[in-house]
Write a protein that holds these residues in place. Sequence first.
Motif, PDB file in Angstrom:
ATOM      1  N   TYR A 249       7.708  -3.682   5.799  1.00  0.00           N
ATOM      2  CA  TYR A 249       8.864  -2.968   5.254  1.00  0.00           C
ATOM      3  C   TYR A 249       8.399  -1.779   4.425  1.00  0.00           C
ATOM      4  N   GLN A 250       9.253  -0.757   4.394  1.00  0.00           N
ATOM      5  CA  GLN A 250       8.965   0.440   3.612  1.00  0.00           C
ATOM      6  C   GLN A 250       9.986   0.553   2.493  1.00  0.00           C
ATOM      7  N   SER A 251       9.504   0.940   1.315  1.00  0.00           N
ATOM      8  CA  SER A 251      10.411   1.111   0.173  1.00  0.00           C
ATOM      9  C   SER A 251       9.797   2.074  -0.834  1.00  0.00           C
ATOM     10  N   LYS A 252      10.656   2.559  -1.713  1.00  0.00           N
ATOM     11  CA  LYS A 252      10.187   3.413  -2.806  1.00  0.00           C
ATOM     12  C   LYS A 252       9.380   2.557  -3.793  1.00  0.00           C
ATOM     13  N   ALA A 253       8.592   3.220  -4.610  1.00  0.00           N
ATOM     14  CA  ALA A 253       7.818   2.531  -5.647  1.00  0.00           C
ATOM     15  C   ALA A 253       8.765   1.776  -6.578  1.00  0.00           C
ATOM     16  N   TRP A 254       8.302   0.642  -7.077  1.00  0.00           N
ATOM     17  CA  TRP A 254       9.079  -0.195  -7.986  1.00  0.00           C
ATOM     18  C   TRP A 254       8.369  -0.189  -9.331  1.00  0.00           C
ATOM     19  N   GLY A 255       9.080   0.144 -10.399  1.00  0.00           N
ATOM     20  CA  GLY A 255       8.506   0.101 -11.741  1.00  0.00           C
ATOM     21  C   GLY A 255       7.813   1.380 -12.184  1.00  0.00           C
ATOM     22  N   PHE A 256       7.726   2.372 -11.286  1.00  0.00           N
ATOM     23  CA  PHE A 256       7.135   3.661 -11.637  1.00  0.00           C
ATOM     24  C   PHE A 256       7.571   4.692 -10.603  1.00  0.00           C
ATOM     25  N   GLN A 257       7.360   5.965 -10.901  1.00  0.00           N
ATOM     26  CA  GLN A 257       7.734   7.051 -10.003  1.00  0.00           C
ATOM     27  C   GLN A 257       6.548   7.436  -9.130  1.00  0.00           C
ATOM     28  N   SER A 258       6.804   7.605  -7.839  1.00  0.00           N
ATOM     29  CA  SER A 258       5.773   8.072  -6.912  1.00  0.00           C
ATOM     30  C   SER A 258       6.451   8.736  -5.725  1.00  0.00           C
ATOM     31  N   GLU A 259       5.860   9.809  -5.257  1.00  0.00           N
ATOM     32  CA  GLU A 259       6.347  10.467  -4.039  1.00  0.00           C
ATOM     33  C   GLU A 259       6.035   9.616  -2.812  1.00  0.00           C
ATOM     34  N   ASP A 260       5.011   8.790  -2.915  1.00  0.00           N
ATOM     35  CA  ASP A 260       4.521   8.013  -1.775  1.00  0.00           C
ATOM     36  C   ASP A 260       5.215   6.657  -1.711  1.00  0.00           C
ATOM     37  N   GLU A 261       5.886   6.408  -0.581  1.00  0.00           N
ATOM     38  CA  GLU A 261       6.567   5.130  -0.412  1.00  0.00           C
ATOM     39  C   GLU A 261       5.568   4.037  -0.036  1.00  0.00           C
ATOM     40  N   PHE A 262       5.935   2.811  -0.360  1.00  0.00           N
ATOM     41  CA  PHE A 262       5.097   1.659  -0.083  1.00  0.00           C
ATOM     42  C   PHE A 262       5.403   1.058   1.274  1.00  0.00           C
ATOM     43  N   LEU A 263       4.385   0.498   1.879  1.00  0.00           N
ATOM     44  CA  LEU A 263       4.547  -0.452   2.965  1.00  0.00           C
ATOM     45  C   LEU A 263       4.198  -1.807   2.363  1.00  0.00           C
ATOM     46  N   ASN A 264       5.035  -2.807   2.642  1.00  0.00           N
ATOM     47  CA  ASN A 264       4.822  -4.155   2.115  1.00  0.00           C
ATOM     48  C   ASN A 264       5.024  -5.192   3.201  1.00  0.00           C
ATOM     49  N   CYS A 265       4.319  -6.308   3.045  1.00  0.00           N
ATOM     50  CA  CYS A 265       4.530  -7.464   3.907  1.00  0.00           C
ATOM     51  C   CYS A 265       4.080  -8.703   3.151  1.00  0.00           C
ATOM     52  N   CYS A 266       4.387  -9.857   3.711  1.00  0.00           N
ATOM     53  CA  CYS A 266       3.921 -11.121   3.156  1.00  0.00           C
ATOM     54  C   CYS A 266       3.250 -11.921   4.253  1.00  0.00           C
ATOM     55  N   ILE A 267       2.288 -12.730   3.851  1.00  0.00           N
ATOM     56  CA  ILE A 267       1.574 -13.584   4.803  1.00  0.00           C
ATOM     57  C   ILE A 267       1.478 -14.997   4.236  1.00  0.00           C
ATOM     58  N   SER A 268       1.443 -15.951   5.149  1.00  0.00           N
ATOM     59  CA  SER A 268       1.285 -17.355   4.779  1.00  0.00           C
ATOM     60  C   SER A 268       0.048 -17.876   5.492  1.00  0.00           C
TER      61      SER A 268
ATOM     62  N   SER B  23       0.851  -1.190   0.000  1.00  0.00           N
ATOM     63  CA  SER B  23       0.000   0.000   0.000  1.00  0.00           C
ATOM     64  C   SER B  23       0.885   1.237   0.000  1.00  0.00           C
ATOM     65  N   ASN B  24       0.514   2.256  -0.801  1.00  0.00           N
ATOM     66  CA  ASN B  24       1.245   3.521  -0.748  1.00  0.00           C
ATOM     67  C   ASN B  24       0.346   4.749  -0.813  1.00  0.00           C
ATOM     68  N   ILE B  25      -0.949   4.565  -0.560  1.00  0.00           N
ATOM     69  CA  ILE B  25      -1.886   5.692  -0.542  1.00  0.00           C
ATOM     70  C   ILE B  25      -2.690   5.639   0.755  1.00  0.00           C
ATOM     71  N   GLY B  26      -2.899   6.804   1.340  1.00  0.00           N
ATOM     72  CA  GLY B  26      -3.746   6.876   2.532  1.00  0.00           C
ATOM     73  C   GLY B  26      -3.051   6.288   3.745  1.00  0.00           C
ATOM     74  N   ASN B  27      -3.838   5.745   4.666  1.00  0.00           N
ATOM     75  CA  ASN B  27      -3.287   5.128   5.865  1.00  0.00           C
ATOM     76  C   ASN B  27      -2.790   3.731   5.487  1.00  0.00           C
ATOM     77  N   ARG B  28      -1.557   3.671   5.028  1.00  0.00           N
ATOM     78  CA  ARG B  28      -0.993   2.438   4.473  1.00  0.00           C
ATOM     79  C   ARG B  28      -1.051   1.277   5.453  1.00  0.00           C
ATOM     80  N   LEU B  29      -0.700   1.533   6.699  1.00  0.00           N
ATOM     81  CA  LEU B  29      -0.701   0.477   7.708  1.00  0.00           C
ATOM     82  C   LEU B  29      -2.116  -0.056   7.928  1.00  0.00           C
ATOM     83  N   GLU B  30      -3.074   0.839   7.992  1.00  0.00           N
ATOM     84  CA  GLU B  30      -4.464   0.416   8.176  1.00  0.00           C
ATOM     85  C   GLU B  30      -4.946  -0.420   6.990  1.00  0.00           C
TER      86      GLU B  30
END
Length: 167
Positions: free
Chosen positions: A43-62, A13-20
């Motif tokens: 984890y937080q990181s810059k956008a991948w594959g495109f430009q965005s001011e908003d950084e992503f929060l990412n996670c994985c689940i099993s 997620s990189n828009i709005g309340n990303r964690l929520e």
Amino acid sequence: MKKKHDVVIGLGSNIGNRLEYLELAISEVENLLDSKAICSEIYQSKAWGFQSEDEFLNCCISLKTDLSPEEVLKGTKTIEKNLGRVKKSKKNIYQSRVIDIDILYFDDVVLSHENLTIPHPLIQDRMFVVRPLADIIPTFIDPVKKESIMELLAHCNDENEVILYTY
């Protein structure tokens, strides 16, 4: 009784309340699959594959599921839509999003359909995916690459910084 499958999902997620948005999506996926998720760190990181001011929060689940890969895909796309994801009509155009839910692995299944490829074809190229995968399934052997997640992490050539998100 149906066989329980192991499904591994990546979320971002990189828009709005990303964690929520991540928390809501995880809860909805748990409801869909009737399974409690094992969650990576976030984890937080810059956008991948495109430009965005908003950084992503990412996670994985099993999780475990008795659904088919296609049923999981249909359910996760509904969750994305319900959480407000708007997709552009052109395929493979990356953009900012309130939520992105991708099936990364489904047992050791290898399949390729028009709308679903498992394993996700870009896992090894995305540090924001392999880093959280290493938290939850470090010894899992990718059925296409024939390498463990830790090996994919070691060989990942994505130079985007992926940092532990503290909240």
